[in-house]
Scaffold this motif. Sequence first.
Motif, PDB file in Angstrom:
ATOM      1  N   TRP A 177      78.619 -37.688  34.278  1.00  0.00           N
ATOM      2  CA  TRP A 177      79.789 -37.075  33.645  1.00  0.00           C
ATOM      3  C   TRP A 177      80.737 -36.451  34.658  1.00  0.00           C
ATOM      4  O   TRP A 177      81.805 -35.973  34.301  1.00  0.00           O
ATOM      5  CB  TRP A 177      79.347 -36.015  32.647  1.00  0.00           C
ATOM      6  CG  TRP A 177      78.679 -36.587  31.449  1.00  0.00           C
ATOM      7  CD1 TRP A 177      78.364 -37.897  31.231  1.00  0.00           C
ATOM      8  CD2 TRP A 177      78.238 -35.879  30.291  1.00  0.00           C
ATOM      9  NE1 TRP A 177      77.745 -38.054  30.029  1.00  0.00           N
ATOM     10  CE2 TRP A 177      77.654 -36.824  29.431  1.00  0.00           C
ATOM     11  CE3 TRP A 177      78.276 -34.542  29.906  1.00  0.00           C
ATOM     12  CZ2 TRP A 177      77.113 -36.480  28.197  1.00  0.00           C
ATOM     13  CZ3 TRP A 177      77.740 -34.193  28.680  1.00  0.00           C
ATOM     14  CH2 TRP A 177      77.165 -35.146  27.838  1.00  0.00           C
ATOM     15  N   SER A 178      80.307 -36.390  35.926  1.00  0.00           N
ATOM     16  CA  SER A 178      81.186 -35.787  36.921  1.00  0.00           C
ATOM     17  C   SER A 178      82.283 -36.755  37.363  1.00  0.00           C
ATOM     18  O   SER A 178      83.252 -36.342  37.994  1.00  0.00           O
ATOM     19  CB  SER A 178      80.363 -35.337  38.119  1.00  0.00           C
ATOM     20  OG  SER A 178      79.538 -36.399  38.558  1.00  0.00           O
ATOM     21  N   TRP A 183      86.418 -37.056  32.662  1.00  0.00           N
ATOM     22  CA  TRP A 183      86.924 -35.688  32.538  1.00  0.00           C
ATOM     23  C   TRP A 183      87.626 -35.514  31.191  1.00  0.00           C
ATOM     24  O   TRP A 183      88.494 -36.318  30.834  1.00  0.00           O
ATOM     25  CB  TRP A 183      87.891 -35.346  33.674  1.00  0.00           C
ATOM     26  CG  TRP A 183      87.214 -35.338  35.018  1.00  0.00           C
ATOM     27  CD1 TRP A 183      85.884 -35.531  35.261  1.00  0.00           C
ATOM     28  CD2 TRP A 183      87.830 -35.149  36.292  1.00  0.00           C
ATOM     29  NE1 TRP A 183      85.634 -35.475  36.606  1.00  0.00           N
ATOM     30  CE2 TRP A 183      86.804 -35.241  37.260  1.00  0.00           C
ATOM     31  CE3 TRP A 183      89.146 -34.908  36.705  1.00  0.00           C
ATOM     32  CZ2 TRP A 183      87.069 -35.109  38.621  1.00  0.00           C
ATOM     33  CZ3 TRP A 183      89.392 -34.772  38.056  1.00  0.00           C
ATOM     34  CH2 TRP A 183      88.359 -34.869  39.001  1.00  0.00           C
ATOM     35  N   GLN A 330      84.871 -30.075  35.091  1.00  0.00           N
ATOM     36  CA  GLN A 330      83.767 -30.960  34.712  1.00  0.00           C
ATOM     37  C   GLN A 330      83.085 -31.578  35.925  1.00  0.00           C
ATOM     38  O   GLN A 330      81.872 -31.772  35.917  1.00  0.00           O
ATOM     39  CB  GLN A 330      84.325 -32.062  33.800  1.00  0.00           C
ATOM     40  CG  GLN A 330      83.277 -32.760  32.983  1.00  0.00           C
ATOM     41  CD  GLN A 330      83.908 -33.683  31.967  1.00  0.00           C
ATOM     42  OE1 GLN A 330      85.007 -33.427  31.470  1.00  0.00           O
ATOM     43  NE2 GLN A 330      83.236 -34.761  31.654  1.00  0.00           N
ATOM     44  N   TYR A 331      83.830 -31.871  36.967  1.00  0.00           N
ATOM     45  CA  TYR A 331      83.237 -32.510  38.157  1.00  0.00           C
ATOM     46  C   TYR A 331      82.285 -31.563  38.878  1.00  0.00           C
ATOM     47  O   TYR A 331      81.444 -32.000  39.646  1.00  0.00           O
ATOM     48  CB  TYR A 331      84.331 -33.010  39.110  1.00  0.00           C
ATOM     49  CG  TYR A 331      85.182 -31.928  39.717  1.00  0.00           C
ATOM     50  CD1 TYR A 331      86.255 -31.391  39.019  1.00  0.00           C
ATOM     51  CD2 TYR A 331      84.904 -31.435  40.987  1.00  0.00           C
ATOM     52  CE1 TYR A 331      87.030 -30.393  39.562  1.00  0.00           C
ATOM     53  CE2 TYR A 331      85.684 -30.434  41.544  1.00  0.00           C
ATOM     54  CZ  TYR A 331      86.740 -29.919  40.818  1.00  0.00           C
ATOM     55  OH  TYR A 331      87.498 -28.931  41.353  1.00  0.00           O
ATOM     56  N   PHE A 334      78.627 -31.030  36.307  1.00  0.00           N
ATOM     57  CA  PHE A 334      77.696 -32.124  36.036  1.00  0.00           C
ATOM     58  C   PHE A 334      77.302 -32.849  37.312  1.00  0.00           C
ATOM     59  O   PHE A 334      76.903 -33.992  37.285  1.00  0.00           O
ATOM     60  CB  PHE A 334      78.286 -33.061  34.978  1.00  0.00           C
ATOM     61  CG  PHE A 334      78.431 -32.378  33.655  1.00  0.00           C
ATOM     62  CD1 PHE A 334      77.308 -32.061  32.912  1.00  0.00           C
ATOM     63  CD2 PHE A 334      79.677 -32.000  33.164  1.00  0.00           C
ATOM     64  CE1 PHE A 334      77.423 -31.397  31.701  1.00  0.00           C
ATOM     65  CE2 PHE A 334      79.795 -31.330  31.961  1.00  0.00           C
ATOM     66  CZ  PHE A 334      78.660 -31.028  31.223  1.00  0.00           C
ATOM     67  N   ASP A 335      77.416 -32.157  38.441  1.00  0.00           N
ATOM     68  CA  ASP A 335      76.967 -32.707  39.716  1.00  0.00           C
ATOM     69  C   ASP A 335      76.117 -31.646  40.406  1.00  0.00           C
ATOM     70  O   ASP A 335      76.637 -30.618  40.855  1.00  0.00           O
ATOM     71  CB  ASP A 335      78.195 -33.091  40.569  1.00  0.00           C
ATOM     72  CG  ASP A 335      77.778 -33.841  41.827  1.00  0.00           C
ATOM     73  OD1 ASP A 335      76.743 -33.488  42.412  1.00  0.00           O
ATOM     74  OD2 ASP A 335      78.495 -34.774  42.221  1.00  0.00           O
TER      75      ASP A 335
END
Length: 371
Positions: A177-178, A183, A330-331, A334-335
């Motif tokens: 999701w990253s 996004w 978001q990046y 989810f990383d």
Amino acid sequence: MVGSFLNVLIARLPLEKSIIWPSSRCFSCYQPIRLRDNIPIIGYLRLRGKCRNCGATFSARYLWIEVGTGVAFLALFALEVLANWQSIPAMKFDVLSAPSAIPPKQCIFLFCYHAFLLSCLIAAAAIDVEHRIIPPMIPYVGLVVGIVGGALMPWPWPNPTAMGIVNAPELPPGSPWSLSEFWGKIPVGVQMWPFYGPTFEFAPPGTIRLGLLNGIIGALAGSLVVRLVKGLFELGFGREAMGLGDADLLMMAGAFLGWQIAVLSLFLGAGAALVLKILTTIFMRSPAEPTTSPVGGEPMNRRELPFGPGLALGVVLTWFGWPWIGPGTQYIFFDGTIVALCVIVMCVVILAAGLLLRRSDTPEPAPAVKA
Ligand SMILES: [Zn+2]
């Protein structure tokens, strides 16, 4: 009416009095307040904030909490239910084409769940302003409601899921999701985001297990981030800067809104607290600060500033800013590598900030020499 109850909490919890017994009464003559004088807002205005029996003046806080809670609930309903602020796909409810329509059931659940959080934030902030403490009862009751509600309405509820897979064609299962193409594509639910994406096999979307984990991880992250920042800053600064009530407040917010929002709330909350401090310095003549709390003469210097109102405001800002903040962060969330890097950078920056502030701070008075 909720605001009226919050007033009872605000007046009694810091004194460790029972909140259900006795009924509302004048703090001065202890006469019970009559039912018709106890009507929220109207009762206060009709008596001009005075006791009918002895004429003692009630704090204007009673009025402002009642008005403020009413306005906050109205705003919450307008934004989350009528305007579908978080663009929850399953909550499309067109009030304009059918003004007499009853909102779908899930709208009511969402509203009640979030209104509970809002009430706890209002009560905690108001008590913090007056007493510089946040009574643990508020965040811990909030924690239980947050986790139980989250388990009953697991992400992405009320959006549909099929066999543990989110019904969102933009979000293919298994893809990280990253990545920039995802996004802003995570469907927001009552619990806004899952704790990690793509979701793990042991906690697929729409299951109680995911809901529980979301609440627990959110609560832990909210509490830990305050303790970490507090610990590091105080290590550098050499003095107490925050109370653990702030950790409890963010723990509660994390249980309701997820760990991502809890963590960001702390930083937005610090900014909000600074703005509030500047505004109150400019617009309010600084009253002589009491050195002891009205509560049993306990020393008041547990914290120099009430951080609770700023933190509560930070939670609300992050929450309602999520349509913009969420896709923009978001990046990071989810990383795993980026999360770890951010934690390290944050620790170094906060420790350095503490050390720098200690240097520029006025030197502490020399300790008294023992005779
Ligand atoms: Zn009275």
